[in-house]
Design an enzyme around this catalytic site. Structure first.
Site, short mmCIF file in Angstrom:
data_model
loop_
_atom_site.label_atom_id
_atom_site.label_comp_id
_atom_site.label_asym_id
_atom_site.label_seq_id
_atom_site.Cartn_x
_atom_site.Cartn_y
_atom_site.Cartn_z
N HIS A 56 20.54 -47.98 34.65
CA HIS A 56 19.34 -48.18 35.46
C HIS A 56 18.44 -49.07 34.62
O HIS A 56 18.46 -49.00 33.38
CB HIS A 56 18.60 -46.86 35.69
CG HIS A 56 19.38 -45.79 36.35
ND1 HIS A 56 20.22 -44.93 35.66
CD2 HIS A 56 19.46 -45.43 37.65
CE1 HIS A 56 20.76 -44.07 36.52
NE2 HIS A 56 20.33 -44.35 37.71
N ASP A 59 16.76 -47.17 31.91
CA ASP A 59 17.59 -46.60 30.82
C ASP A 59 17.47 -47.49 29.59
O ASP A 59 17.69 -47.06 28.47
CB ASP A 59 19.07 -46.54 31.22
CG ASP A 59 19.33 -45.61 32.38
OD1 ASP A 59 18.53 -44.66 32.59
OD2 ASP A 59 20.31 -45.82 33.12
N MET A 90 28.12 -52.88 36.09
CA MET A 90 27.28 -52.40 37.18
C MET A 90 25.88 -52.12 36.66
O MET A 90 25.69 -51.67 35.53
CB MET A 90 27.90 -51.11 37.77
CG MET A 90 27.14 -50.48 38.92
SD MET A 90 25.86 -49.31 38.39
CE MET A 90 26.83 -47.82 38.21
N GLU A 183 25.30 -45.52 47.38
CA GLU A 183 25.79 -44.21 46.93
C GLU A 183 25.10 -43.09 47.70
O GLU A 183 23.87 -43.00 47.70
CB GLU A 183 25.55 -44.03 45.44
CG GLU A 183 25.99 -42.66 44.93
CD GLU A 183 25.86 -42.52 43.44
OE1 GLU A 183 25.73 -43.55 42.75
OE2 GLU A 183 25.87 -41.38 42.96
N LYS A 185 24.39 -39.00 48.71
CA LYS A 185 24.28 -37.64 48.16
C LYS A 185 23.59 -36.79 49.21
O LYS A 185 22.65 -37.26 49.86
CB LYS A 185 23.48 -37.65 46.85
CG LYS A 185 23.47 -36.29 46.13
CD LYS A 185 22.71 -36.38 44.81
CE LYS A 185 22.71 -35.04 44.07
NZ LYS A 185 21.93 -35.14 42.81
N GLU A 219 30.64 -40.70 45.14
CA GLU A 219 30.68 -39.86 43.93
C GLU A 219 31.36 -38.53 44.24
O GLU A 219 31.00 -37.87 45.22
CB GLU A 219 29.29 -39.60 43.37
CG GLU A 219 29.34 -38.66 42.14
CD GLU A 219 28.03 -38.48 41.43
OE1 GLU A 219 27.32 -39.49 41.20
OE2 GLU A 219 27.68 -37.33 41.13
N HIS A 222 29.06 -35.54 44.75
CA HIS A 222 28.16 -35.58 45.91
C HIS A 222 28.86 -35.21 47.20
O HIS A 222 28.34 -34.40 47.99
CB HIS A 222 27.51 -36.96 46.02
CG HIS A 222 26.66 -37.30 44.85
ND1 HIS A 222 26.03 -38.51 44.72
CD2 HIS A 222 26.35 -36.58 43.73
CE1 HIS A 222 25.34 -38.52 43.58
NE2 HIS A 222 25.53 -37.37 42.96
N ASP A 247 32.02 -43.24 41.43
CA ASP A 247 31.44 -42.37 40.40
C ASP A 247 32.34 -41.16 40.22
O ASP A 247 32.42 -40.29 41.09
CB ASP A 247 30.03 -41.91 40.82
CG ASP A 247 28.95 -42.91 40.45
OD1 ASP A 247 27.76 -42.64 40.72
OD2 ASP A 247 29.30 -43.98 39.91
N ASP A 257 24.17 -30.47 41.94
CA ASP A 257 24.96 -31.59 41.42
C ASP A 257 25.27 -31.36 39.94
O ASP A 257 24.43 -31.55 39.07
CB ASP A 257 24.13 -32.87 41.59
CG ASP A 257 24.92 -34.12 41.24
OD1 ASP A 257 24.28 -35.18 41.14
OD2 ASP A 257 26.15 -34.04 41.09
N ASP A 259 27.79 -32.80 38.04
CA ASP A 259 28.20 -33.99 37.26
C ASP A 259 29.06 -33.58 36.06
O ASP A 259 28.84 -34.02 34.94
CB ASP A 259 26.97 -34.78 36.78
CG ASP A 259 26.22 -35.46 37.92
OD1 ASP A 259 25.03 -35.77 37.74
OD2 ASP A 259 26.82 -35.67 38.98
N ASP A 289 30.18 -40.90 36.13
CA ASP A 289 28.77 -40.54 36.27
C ASP A 289 28.70 -39.04 36.06
O ASP A 289 28.71 -38.27 37.03
CB ASP A 289 28.24 -40.93 37.65
CG ASP A 289 26.76 -40.62 37.77
OD1 ASP A 289 26.20 -40.77 38.86
OD2 ASP A 289 26.15 -40.22 36.75
C1 DIG Z 1 23.37 -40.24 40.48
O1 DIG Z 1 24.62 -39.80 40.95
C2 DIG Z 1 23.28 -41.73 40.61
C3 DIG Z 1 22.40 -42.31 39.56
O2 DIG Z 1 22.82 -41.76 38.35
C4 DIG Z 1 22.74 -43.77 39.61
O3 DIG Z 1 21.76 -44.42 40.34
C5 DIG Z 1 24.04 -43.86 40.35
C6 DIG Z 1 24.95 -44.83 39.66
O4 DIG Z 1 26.18 -44.29 39.36
N1 DIG Z 1 24.51 -42.47 40.44
MN MN Z 2 26.32 -41.20 40.84
MN MN Z 3 25.77 -36.76 40.65
#
Ligand code: DIG
Ligand code: MN
Ligand code: MN
Length: 389
Positions: A56, A59, A90, A183, A185, A219, A222, A247, A257, A259, A289
């Site tokens: 990001h 970051d 990315m 993406e 969620k 993802e 998600h 992801d 979530d 992760d 991710d």
């Molecule tokens: C969260 O799942 C999102 C953020 O971490 C980011 O914007 C995106 C990129 O992988 N995944």
């Molecule tokens: Mn993600």
């Molecule tokens: Mn996530």
């Protein structure tokens, strides 16, 4: 660890800076690990065999950095990338951390926030392109609601569409070689997040001015949070030519979530996903991710990162074994029966075909009497994964 599963840059594994840099903060506890400099993450991940890092904007560049501070940070980061031979495939925008986004970014009720979000994304796109990104992800963590009476629903879709259309045109106006990946969620941090699944995003893309420029970034955690089969969402995206990024992580269904480290919870789902991507020779980045458990220290973070890549490579080898297993392939040949004449009859309508079809007697009871041997197939699949075949 055996060299057979030693990651190499050619495997194209990538990690977000926010993943290995996650300090272990959660809603009920403070950070447990010190913050990690992006240049250090680049070095450590390159030593583990990764191909690149993603980020990001914030970051790397603090929200309130001056232009000269931004340029110095980017200069040092680019040097670290060059020293370590690491890429930035990315990039994305943080449109969720600063309080200004508490009611969303592109879908905030406040037009000033919506305009600021587009402005911030333009600058973040500039940064991503400067670092070499070819995919730009949009995760709308704050694009949602707790009080649905607060917004006229169709407005939020129009605002989001206008923002993505504007930014697609910005990219083209700048001459950038960049594609967008949306993406989904279902919730968290908002009570509900708009366009909650990959399927919703795939439809939304078709309403944009330039659909070919925009794909999805599904993802694992998600779709799984929403109680969905992640593999099926990825299959639909892949079949539509819209799997621009992915992801990878893991997740217990019906939880927040998590992760989790790739392959740490749903090993058969992870195997079938790896098999899909490898059988399709999918050329995208294998992006993780995810983050280490809050219980971990820095050593545990690198164990986490190495584990993500190692598990992917082990499952890639299992997929090869599955594809070369004579008993499994023989069983699949029986299960996936072919009938070229019938398949031709029902693909591509004609009045003649309809008349032929109407005249057929399929004896459905005879068909129904035969089972599918899926118990046998799944047992053989499990035995491949358990390493007894
Ligand atoms: C969260 O799942 C999102 C953020 O971490 C980011 O914007 C995106 C990129 O992988 N995944
Ligand atoms: Mn993600
Ligand atoms: Mn996530």
């Amino acid at each position: 660890m055996s060299d057979l599963f030693q990651p190499k840059p050619s495997d194209r594994f990538t990690f977000g800076l926010w993943t290995v840099g996650n300090p272990g903060r959660d809603p009920f506890g403070d950070a447990v690990r010190p913050t990690v400099a992006p240049t250090y993450s680049v070095k450590k991940l390159s030593e583990l065999g990764a191909y690149g890092v993603n980020l990001h904007d914030n970051d790397l560049v603090p929200f309130d950095a001056t232009a000269s501070e931004r340029d110095q940070i980017v200069k040092e980061f680019k040097q670290a990338l060059e020293d370590c031979g690491m890429k930035v495939p990315m990039a994305t925008t943080n449109l969720f951390f600063h309080p200004v986004f508490r009611d969303g970014a592109f879908t905030s009720n406040n037009p000033k926030v919506r305009a600021f979000a587009v402005q911030k994304t333009m600058s973040a796109i500039d940064l991503g392109v400067e670092l070499g990104a070819e995919i730009y992800v949009f995760w709308g963590g704050r694009e949602g609601a707790e009080v649905d009476a607060s917004k006229n629903g169709p407005d939020t879709i129009k605002w989001f569409r206008d923002s993505i259309n504007f930014l697609c045109d910005y990219v083209k106006d700048q001459g950038y070689d960049l594609k967008f990946a949306l993406e989904a969620k279902p919730n968290e941090p908002r009570g509900d997040i708009y366009m909650p699944t990959t399927g919703h995003m795939l439809h939304f893309i078709e309403t944009l001015d330039d659909p070919p420029m925009v794909g999805v970034n599904p993802e694992f955690a998600h779709e799984t949070m929403a109680g969905l089969n992640f593999l099926h969402g990825v299959i639909q995206a892949l079949e539509a030519g819209k799997l621009f990024h992915i992801d990878l992580n893991d997740q217990k269904m019906g939880r927040f979530d998590q992760d989790l480290r790739f392959g740490s919870e749903n090993i058969k789902a992870a195997f079938l996903l790896v098999k899909l991507l490898e059988d399709a020779n999918w050329g995208g980045m294998k992006h993780f991710d995810a983050h280490a458990y809050r219980t971990e220290d820095e050593e545990g973070v690198w164990d986490f990162a190495a584990g993500c890549m190692r598990t992917y490579l082990i499952l890639k080898e299992k997929a090869k074994q599955f594809n070369e297993d004579a008993e499994i392939q023989g069983l699949l040949a029986e299960i996936q029966s072919k009938d070229a004449e019938l398949e031709a009859l029902i693909s591509g309508y004609s009045a003649d075909k309809a008349s032929q079809l109407r005249g057929r007697d399929f004896a459905p009871d005879q068909i129904a009497a035969k089972g599918h041997a899926y118990e046998k197939l799944d047992q053989l699949t499990v035995e491949v994964l358990l390493g007894v075949r």
